[in-house]
Motif scaffolding. Structure first.
Motif, PDB file in Angstrom:
ATOM      1  N   GLU A  49       0.808  -1.059   0.360  1.00 16.22           N
ATOM      2  CA  GLU A  49      -0.303  -0.093   0.143  1.00 16.22           C
ATOM      3  C   GLU A  49       0.861   1.368   0.384  1.00 16.22           C
ATOM      4  OE1 GLU A  49      -2.974   2.647   2.839  1.00 16.22           O
ATOM      5  OE2 GLU A  49      -2.633   0.168   3.145  1.00 16.22           O
ATOM      6  N   MET A  50       0.159   2.041  -0.846  1.00  9.96           N
ATOM      7  CA  MET A  50       1.494   3.814  -0.502  1.00  9.96           C
ATOM      8  C   MET A  50       0.315   4.561  -0.274  1.00  9.96           C
ATOM      9  SD  MET A  50       1.779   3.368  -5.287  1.00  9.96           S
ATOM     10  CE  MET A  50       2.704   4.510  -4.881  1.00  9.96           C
ATOM     11  N   VAL A  51       1.815   4.950   0.600  1.00 11.33           N
ATOM     12  CA  VAL A  51       0.634   5.694   1.610  1.00 11.33           C
ATOM     13  C   VAL A  51       1.540   7.799   1.235  1.00 11.33           C
ATOM     14  CG1 VAL A  51       0.471   4.062   3.522  1.00 11.33           C
ATOM     15  CG2 VAL A  51       1.715   5.798   3.517  1.00 11.33           C
ATOM     16  N   CYS A  52       2.262   7.725   0.854  1.00 13.93           N
ATOM     17  CA  CYS A  52       2.975   9.364   1.260  1.00 13.93           C
ATOM     18  C   CYS A  52       2.509   9.554   0.171  1.00 13.93           C
ATOM     19  CB  CYS A  52       4.538   9.150   1.510  1.00 13.93           C
ATOM     20  SG  CYS A  52       4.770   8.717   3.268  1.00 13.93           S
ATOM     21  N   SER A  53       2.892   9.140  -1.658  1.00 17.18           N
ATOM     22  CA  SER A  53       2.963   9.342  -2.542  1.00 17.18           C
ATOM     23  C   SER A  53       2.207   7.641  -3.382  1.00 17.18           C
ATOM     24  CB  SER A  53       3.923  10.001  -2.694  1.00 17.18           C
ATOM     25  OG  SER A  53       3.430  10.616  -4.642  1.00 17.18           O
ATOM     26  N   ASN A  54       2.064   8.589  -4.731  1.00 17.55           N
ATOM     27  CA  ASN A  54       1.418   7.639  -5.719  1.00 17.55           C
ATOM     28  C   ASN A  54       2.448   7.997  -6.900  1.00 17.55           C
ATOM     29  OD1 ASN A  54       0.793  10.138  -7.029  1.00 17.55           O
ATOM     30  ND2 ASN A  54      -0.924   8.905  -8.645  1.00 17.55           N
ATOM     31  N   SER A  55       4.375   8.702  -6.603  1.00 18.21           N
ATOM     32  CA  SER A  55       4.256   8.385  -7.770  1.00 18.21           C
ATOM     33  C   SER A  55       5.583   7.755  -6.786  1.00 18.21           C
ATOM     34  CB  SER A  55       4.841   9.893  -7.981  1.00 18.21           C
ATOM     35  OG  SER A  55       5.855   9.995  -8.886  1.00 18.21           O
ATOM     36  N   PHE A  56       6.851   7.066  -8.438  1.00 23.82           N
ATOM     37  CA  PHE A  56       7.841   6.721  -8.297  1.00 23.82           C
ATOM     38  C   PHE A  56       9.373   7.328  -9.000  1.00 23.82           C
ATOM     39  CE2 PHE A  56       6.187   1.727  -8.171  1.00 23.82           C
ATOM     40  CZ  PHE A  56       5.303   1.804  -7.238  1.00 23.82           C
ATOM     41  N   ARG A  57       8.244   8.615  -8.831  1.00 22.42           N
ATOM     42  CA  ARG A  57       9.141   9.675  -9.530  1.00 22.42           C
ATOM     43  C   ARG A  57       9.904   9.997 -11.347  1.00 22.42           C
ATOM     44  NH1 ARG A  57      11.828   7.664  -5.241  1.00 22.42           N
ATOM     45  NH2 ARG A  57      13.719   8.848  -5.935  1.00 22.42           N
ATOM     46  N   SER A  58      11.437   9.853 -11.419  1.00 23.15           N
ATOM     47  CA  SER A  58      11.434   9.744 -12.633  1.00 23.15           C
ATOM     48  C   SER A  58      11.673   8.156 -13.899  1.00 23.15           C
ATOM     49  CB  SER A  58      12.475  10.444 -13.259  1.00 23.15           C
ATOM     50  OG  SER A  58      13.239  10.727 -14.709  1.00 23.15           O
ATOM     51  N   ASP A  59      11.154   7.987 -14.773  1.00 22.72           N
ATOM     52  CA  ASP A  59      11.503   6.863 -15.555  1.00 22.72           C
ATOM     53  C   ASP A  59      12.200   7.412 -16.315  1.00 22.72           C
ATOM     54  OD1 ASP A  59      10.080   4.760 -15.482  1.00 22.72           O
ATOM     55  OD2 ASP A  59       9.146   4.613 -17.678  1.00 22.72           O
ATOM     56  N   ASP A  60      13.062   8.575 -16.314  1.00 19.19           N
ATOM     57  CA  ASP A  60      14.197   8.501 -17.444  1.00 19.19           C
ATOM     58  C   ASP A  60      15.057   7.315 -17.513  1.00 19.19           C
ATOM     59  OD1 ASP A  60      16.383   9.368 -18.993  1.00 19.19           O
ATOM     60  OD2 ASP A  60      15.852  11.326 -18.768  1.00 19.19           O
ATOM     61  N   ASP A  61      15.604   6.612 -17.475  1.00 18.21           N
ATOM     62  CA  ASP A  61      16.960   5.148 -17.149  1.00 18.21           C
ATOM     63  C   ASP A  61      18.014   6.101 -17.969  1.00 18.21           C
ATOM     64  OD1 ASP A  61      17.016   4.413 -20.338  1.00 18.21           O
ATOM     65  OD2 ASP A  61      15.574   2.838 -19.730  1.00 18.21           O
ATOM     66  N   GLU A  62      17.894   6.526 -18.888  1.00 14.73           N
ATOM     67  CA  GLU A  62      19.545   7.650 -19.399  1.00 14.73           C
ATOM     68  C   GLU A  62      19.850   8.547 -18.697  1.00 14.73           C
ATOM     69  OE1 GLU A  62      19.272   7.722 -23.598  1.00 14.73           O
ATOM     70  OE2 GLU A  62      18.760   6.267 -23.796  1.00 14.73           O
ATOM     71  N   GLN A  63      18.504   9.194 -18.108  1.00 10.67           N
ATOM     72  CA  GLN A  63      19.826  10.155 -17.242  1.00 10.67           C
ATOM     73  C   GLN A  63      18.799  10.601 -15.784  1.00 10.67           C
ATOM     74  OE1 GLN A  63      21.191  13.055 -18.409  1.00 10.67           O
ATOM     75  NE2 GLN A  63      21.769  11.702 -19.864  1.00 10.67           N
ATOM     76  N   ASN A  64      18.759   9.344 -14.877  1.00 11.76           N
ATOM     77  CA  ASN A  64      18.078  10.430 -13.587  1.00 11.76           C
ATOM     78  C   ASN A  64      18.445   8.206 -13.122  1.00 11.76           C
ATOM     79  OD1 ASN A  64      16.043   9.438 -11.618  1.00 11.76           O
ATOM     80  ND2 ASN A  64      15.827  12.113 -12.258  1.00 11.76           N
TER      81      ASN A  64
END
Length: 455
Positions: A49-64
């Motif tokens: 269960e996600m509680v603080c946010s619903n984001s896994f943040r950036s999906d950029d696999d080359e610059q993040n």
């Protein structure tokens, strides 16, 4: 007959660890205290269960770096990433998910697996024998926390996390708000309109800051000090650092044009991100808070477009627990004093859903190999997962150890690259190329299915 792996905690780390072990033939029991024993932040008894946010943040696999961690987890057959992708919501370049559908999906997949069972109830002591992973997360129960403290001979370390409020979409005044991602980022129209924006002029912003500073806040219990994780600072704490802090943080007025007043540049902008697939709920981005509920409603309704906002969930603050991993864990995440116990997830001192799940993935794979009679090395240092595990189990300074998100500062330098802003893209690309190669080689060198079949 293969021994059973016991996992305490059914959050991101525990769920991923269980999936990794079970899909490689290891019987798993997940011990989850919810719903019989609740927490401040959780609403259901679902796993992951996600509680603080619903984001896994950036999906950029080359610059993040966190996007690279997404890539590594997908390559390793991560259940958390599979469900994240399946229940994805528009969020520009980020990976945001429908939190309820996501948790249901993880729960259903694990409960349906023939080698996974879930036992509800609180584990209050450290087990004396067997094979265990402690993945109880930042909201470890008091009894188990005391048992860990007694075993390690140290007091529990803690910081504070805050939760942002969630608003019903149909209570937002769309004659004042509009849909747009910063700089129109996204490949589709849905992605380019993933965020809901509420503009402020300067007088409104100044009044909002005054109200934030004056609002009644949650008080800490006697003896507790407010040590926050920088990635989840309450907005009123940010405001206390300077009246312009929020304008340079979550309320920065850049990359957006108000279609209701295209010739007027907003002084500040509040963004909301879709919280479910139906689009009926939106969370206020970066607006974690420790204000009391009544104060929250009054202050947040000062935001243009939210004057009549109805809240599905108010914000809040809670105490998080983590151990001093550099002194207590070896490089395979085992408790040095009791090597039959591994730790994984936020309790180890990583911060974020993805980082927690990644540590669960690694703990699950290391445990599965061990139960099959094989020892495999931990993740390669040059991978994102390896950089993170190296930091928490030895790379960090133990005396000042604090929760850490994955970031390129944890990576070993790549020779021959110039520094500076212009060289940053090349440097990050070099990190990700090297990491993907190292991670692919590690997965190929230690295929758990083959190891288990051989055993």
């Amino acid at each position: 007959m293969t021994e059973t792996l016991h996992i305490v905690g059914g959050g991101m780390a525990g769920s991923e660890a269980a999936w990794q072990a079970a899909t490689h033939g290891i019987p798993v029991v997940i011990h989850e205290m919810r719903p019989h024993v609740g927490t401040f932040a959780h609403q259901t008894g679902d796993l992951a269960e996600m509680v603080c946010s619903n984001s896994f943040r950036s999906d950029d696999d080359e610059q993040n770096a966190v996007g690279l961690l997404h890539w590594e987890m997908r390559a390793a057959g991560s259940l958390i990433m599979e469900m994240g992708d399946r229940h994805r919501l528009p969020a520009g370049g980020a990976l945001a998910v429908d939190r309820e559908a996501f948790a249901r999906g993880v729960t259903e997949r694990l409960r349906a697996h023939p080698l996974v069972s879930v036992e509800t109830g609180e584990v209050t002591t450290l087990p004396a024998e067997g094979h265990w992973i402690i993945a109880t997360g930042p909201l470890t129960s008091g009894a188990l926390g005391q048992a860990i403290a007694a075993e390690t001979g140290t007091d529990r370390l803690a910081f504070f996390d805050a939760i942002a409020p969630i608003v019903h979409f149909d209570s937002i005044d769309m004659s004042r708000a509009w849909m747009q991602s910063r700089y129109d980022k996204g490949e589709t129209e849905e992605e380019r309109t993933a965020y809901l924006n509420c503009p402020m002029d300067k007088p409104t912003y100044e009044a909002f800051i005054d109200a934030l500073l004056a609002a009644e806040k949650t008080e800490f219990r006697e003896g507790e000090t407010a040590q926050y994780f920088d990635g989840c600072l309450p907005i009123e704490v940010m405001a206390e650092r300077g009246r312009e802090t929020l304008r340079h943080g979550p309320m920065k007025p850049v990359g957006l044009t108000n279609p209701h007043q295209p010739d007027v540049k907003p002084h500040a902008i509040v963004q909301l991100r879709r919280d479910n697939a139906l689009g009926t709920l939106y969370n206020i981005v970066g607006f974690q808070t420790k204000m009391k509920y009544g104060a929250q409603a009054a202050v947040f309704r000062m935001i243009p477009g939210l004057e009549s906002a109805q809240f599905a969930r108010m914000g809040g603050i809670h105490r998080n627990t983590f151990i001093n991993s550099p002194t207590l864990l070896d490089d395979r995440m085992r408790l040095r004093s009791r090597p039959h116990i591994r730790f994984a997830g936020q309790i180890t001192g990583v911060e974020g859903y993805v980082e927690s799940a990644a540590m669960g993935l690694l703990a699950g794979r290391l445990s599965a190999a061990r139960l099959a009679g094989h020892e495999i090395p931990t993740a390669p240092h040059d991978s994102a997962m390896g950089a993170l595990i190296h930091h928490i189990t030895g790379g960090a300074e133990a005396k000042t150890f604090q929760p850490m998100n994955v970031n390129f500062g944890l990576f070993r330098p790549v020779d021959g690259l110039k520094g500076g802003r212009r060289g940053r893209r090349d440097r990050y690309k070099a990190y990700t190329d090297r990491a993907k190669s190292a991670w692919t080689d590690w997965l190929s060198a230690y295929p758990l299915r083959q190891s288990l079949d051989a055993a």
